[in-house]
Design a protein around this motif. Structure first.
Motif, PDB file in Angstrom:
ATOM      1  N   ASN A   1     -18.247  20.562   8.765  1.00 11.50           N
ATOM      2  CA  ASN A   1     -16.968  20.131   9.328  1.00 11.50           C
ATOM      3  C   ASN A   1     -16.102  19.509   8.220  1.00 11.50           C
ATOM      4  OD1 ASN A   1     -15.290  17.741  10.525  1.00 11.50           O
ATOM      5  ND2 ASN A   1     -15.604  19.152  12.227  1.00 11.50           N
ATOM      6  N   LYS A   2     -14.902  20.063   8.042  1.00  6.90           N
ATOM      7  CA  LYS A   2     -14.041  19.664   6.914  1.00  6.90           C
ATOM      8  C   LYS A   2     -13.617  18.195   6.985  1.00  6.90           C
ATOM      9  CE  LYS A   2     -13.855  23.204   4.284  1.00  6.90           C
ATOM     10  NZ  LYS A   2     -15.244  23.115   3.867  1.00  6.90           N
ATOM     11  N   GLU A   3     -13.243  17.749   8.187  1.00  9.28           N
ATOM     12  CA  GLU A   3     -12.800  16.359   8.357  1.00  9.28           C
ATOM     13  C   GLU A   3     -13.938  15.404   8.016  1.00  9.28           C
ATOM     14  OE1 GLU A   3      -9.780  14.769  10.256  1.00  9.28           O
ATOM     15  OE2 GLU A   3      -9.154  16.327   8.835  1.00  9.28           O
ATOM     16  N   LEU A   4     -15.129  15.722   8.514  1.00 11.94           N
ATOM     17  CA  LEU A   4     -16.306  14.889   8.246  1.00 11.94           C
ATOM     18  C   LEU A   4     -16.540  14.794   6.741  1.00 11.94           C
ATOM     19  CD1 LEU A   4     -18.943  13.431   9.394  1.00 11.94           C
ATOM     20  CD2 LEU A   4     -20.062  15.640   9.088  1.00 11.94           C
ATOM     21  N   GLU A   5     -16.522  15.955   6.099  1.00 17.54           N
ATOM     22  CA  GLU A   5     -16.744  16.020   4.662  1.00 17.54           C
ATOM     23  C   GLU A   5     -15.718  15.147   3.922  1.00 17.54           C
ATOM     24  OE1 GLU A   5     -17.306  20.189   3.505  1.00 17.54           O
ATOM     25  OE2 GLU A   5     -16.430  19.654   1.573  1.00 17.54           O
ATOM     26  N   HIS A   6     -14.495  15.252   4.379  1.00 21.72           N
ATOM     27  CA  HIS A   6     -13.389  14.511   3.787  1.00 21.72           C
ATOM     28  C   HIS A   6     -13.613  12.995   3.916  1.00 21.72           C
ATOM     29  CE1 HIS A   6      -9.123  13.897   2.800  1.00 21.72           C
ATOM     30  NE2 HIS A   6      -9.189  12.911   3.681  1.00 21.72           N
ATOM     31  N   TYR A   7     -13.956  12.562   5.127  1.00 19.67           N
ATOM     32  CA  TYR A   7     -14.200  11.135   5.357  1.00 19.67           C
ATOM     33  C   TYR A   7     -15.381  10.627   4.526  1.00 19.67           C
ATOM     34  CZ  TYR A   7     -10.895  10.376   9.148  1.00 19.67           C
ATOM     35  OH  TYR A   7      -9.755  10.222   9.872  1.00 19.67           O
ATOM     36  N   LEU A   8     -16.477  11.390   4.537  1.00 20.76           N
ATOM     37  CA  LEU A   8     -17.670  10.926   3.821  1.00 20.76           C
ATOM     38  C   LEU A   8     -17.397  10.822   2.328  1.00 20.76           C
ATOM     39  CD1 LEU A   8     -20.547  12.788   5.749  1.00 20.76           C
ATOM     40  CD2 LEU A   8     -19.631  10.485   6.132  1.00 20.76           C
ATOM     41  N   MET A   9     -16.599  11.769   1.820  1.00 20.60           N
ATOM     42  CA  MET A   9     -16.251  11.723   0.413  1.00 20.60           C
ATOM     43  C   MET A   9     -15.432  10.459   0.113  1.00 20.60           C
ATOM     44  SD  MET A   9     -15.883  15.299  -1.368  1.00 20.60           S
ATOM     45  CE  MET A   9     -14.280  15.828  -0.898  1.00 20.60           C
ATOM     46  N   PHE A  10     -14.505  10.175   1.013  1.00 21.56           N
ATOM     47  CA  PHE A  10     -13.677   8.972   0.874  1.00 21.56           C
ATOM     48  C   PHE A  10     -14.555   7.708   0.917  1.00 21.56           C
ATOM     49  CE2 PHE A  10     -11.422   5.588   3.269  1.00 21.56           C
ATOM     50  CZ  PHE A  10     -10.495   5.235   2.304  1.00 21.56           C
ATOM     51  N   PHE A  11     -15.487   7.649   1.870  1.00 19.73           N
ATOM     52  CA  PHE A  11     -16.361   6.467   1.962  1.00 19.73           C
ATOM     53  C   PHE A  11     -17.209   6.308   0.704  1.00 19.73           C
ATOM     54  CE2 PHE A  11     -16.461   7.305   6.809  1.00 19.73           C
ATOM     55  CZ  PHE A  11     -15.250   6.645   6.967  1.00 19.73           C
ATOM     56  N   ARG A  12     -17.652   7.420   0.134  1.00 22.77           N
ATOM     57  CA  ARG A  12     -18.470   7.327  -1.085  1.00 22.77           C
ATOM     58  C   ARG A  12     -17.629   6.826  -2.264  1.00 22.77           C
ATOM     59  NH1 ARG A  12     -20.777  12.319   0.862  1.00 22.77           N
ATOM     60  NH2 ARG A  12     -19.631  13.540  -0.667  1.00 22.77           N
ATOM     61  N   GLU A  13     -16.376   7.292  -2.334  1.00 24.84           N
ATOM     62  CA  GLU A  13     -15.480   6.799  -3.383  1.00 24.84           C
ATOM     63  C   GLU A  13     -15.261   5.294  -3.226  1.00 24.84           C
ATOM     64  OE1 GLU A  13     -14.170   8.060  -6.226  1.00 24.84           O
ATOM     65  OE2 GLU A  13     -15.613   9.628  -5.693  1.00 24.84           O
ATOM     66  N   GLU A  14     -15.025   4.882  -1.977  1.00 21.49           N
ATOM     67  CA  GLU A  14     -14.812   3.463  -1.689  1.00 21.49           C
ATOM     68  C   GLU A  14     -16.034   2.632  -2.054  1.00 21.49           C
ATOM     69  OE1 GLU A  14     -12.192   1.587  -0.615  1.00 21.49           O
ATOM     70  OE2 GLU A  14     -10.990   3.378  -0.983  1.00 21.49           O
ATOM     71  N   ARG A  15     -17.217   3.182  -1.842  1.00 21.44           N
ATOM     72  CA  ARG A  15     -18.449   2.481  -2.207  1.00 21.44           C
ATOM     73  C   ARG A  15     -18.495   2.206  -3.712  1.00 21.44           C
ATOM     74  NH1 ARG A  15     -23.223   2.168   0.476  1.00 21.44           N
ATOM     75  NH2 ARG A  15     -23.199   2.659   2.705  1.00 21.44           N
TER      76      ARG A  15
END
Ligand code: AMP
Ligand code: ZN
Ligand code: FE
Ligand code: FE
Length: 277
Positions: free
Chosen positions: A87-101
């Motif tokens: 799922n593209k949105e999921l992938e997008h969010y998880l990538m964002f959360f990892r960057e934020e981490r």
């Protein structure tokens, strides 16, 4: 009645777990787990490989993820199951959360430096590599740099919640976490509610949680009974697992000891089918 050992909460080294995806699955095999969900923090990167290794060794892999959310300053972990990992949105969010981490890790490192500790973000990333970086990696880096005497001391002295070098993660409401998960076709569970008040749990149920993680190493028999009562009362789903990470946490004994049953997984599948009907 056939009962299979089902562990719906585990971590690999793509988040803060110690073992690689392959090692984790072989370990699961050793301890007799037949259905396993890998629920890395902010990452579904282990799932594809896990599914193919699982197929080879006869372990069914349920796609999972663990997302951290925040409700009025209280950290609430949400487990997502049966999410579409493409799922593209999921992938997008998880990538964002990892960057934020990563950004948060550098804020923690800054605080540690201000406390006089010699540690760099590079030291931390050498341990975290390209996984979702978290406090466990920072604790390991502190230990590697001989700035603490043990992994636990790093938390106790510096990075535990509210500790002098503690930094919050990005603020995401539980509702948003539920939406990310349901938009990716999954079901949301309140993870290890062990230290949550009853009011908080009710609020999360009202906000749209599909279920509660009933079995977890941090839950006593009484708590397990209590959560199962809530699950039944509110027509929710239950989940359970070991939250196994391995390594410095000394939780090896939990793997294969805290598990749920196949019935729980079947209930999830029927709920998903009913939702899509
Ligand atoms: P993070 O996602 O970066 O906030 O890291 C959270 C992880 O650190 C959790 O999975 C916990 O198991 C671990 N952790 C948090 N607080 C403590 C603590 N006081 N002692 C040991 N481990 C902790
Ligand atoms: Zn973790
Ligand atoms: Fe958690
Ligand atoms: Fe976890």
């Amino acid at each position: 009645m056939e009962t299979r050992k089902v562990d719906l909460h585990s971590h690999t080294n793509l988040s803060d777990g110690f073992y690689s995806t392959e090692e984790l699955i072989y370990k699961a095999k050793d301890v007799g787990i037949e259905i396993l969900s890998i629920t890395d923090h902010d990452s579904v990167n282990a799932i594809e490989e896990a599914t193919s290794i699982g197929r080879e060794v006869g372990i069914e892999i349920i796609p999972g993820v663990e997302i951290s959310s925040d409700l009025r300053g209280i950290e609430v972990h949400i487990l997502g199951y049966f999410i579409d990992i493409n799922n593209k949105e999921l992938e997008h969010y998880l990538m964002f959360f990892r960057e934020e981490r990563k950004i948060r890790a550098s804020r923690i490192v800054d605080k540690l430096n201000q406390l006089g500790l010699e540690i760099t973000l590079e030291d931390v990333m050498k341990i975290a590599k390209n996984s979702a970086v978290g406090r466990p990696h920072i604790a390991q880096a502190l230990l590697a740099n001989e700035l603490v005497g043990s992994y636990q001391e790093a938390f106790n002295k510096y990075i535990k919640n509210g500790g002098p070098a503690y930094e919050k993660k990005v603020h995401l409401s539980p509702q948003s976490a539920f939406k990310i998960i349901s938009d990716a076709g999954g079901l949301s569970f309140i993870a290890h509610p062990g230290n949550m008040s009853q009011n908080l749990i009710k609020e999360l149920i009202d906000a749209g949680a599909d279920g509660i993680e009933v079995i977890h190493p941090s839950h006593s028999k009484d708590l397990i009974r209590f959560y199962r009562g809530i699950v039944n009362e509110y027509f929710l789903l239950e989940s359970g697992g070991s939250d196994f990470h391995g390594g410095k946490r000394n939780d090896e004994d939990n793997f294969g000891k805290h598990y749920t049953s196949q019935i729980v997984v079947e209930a999830m599948r029927s709920r998903l089918m009913r939702n899509s009907a």
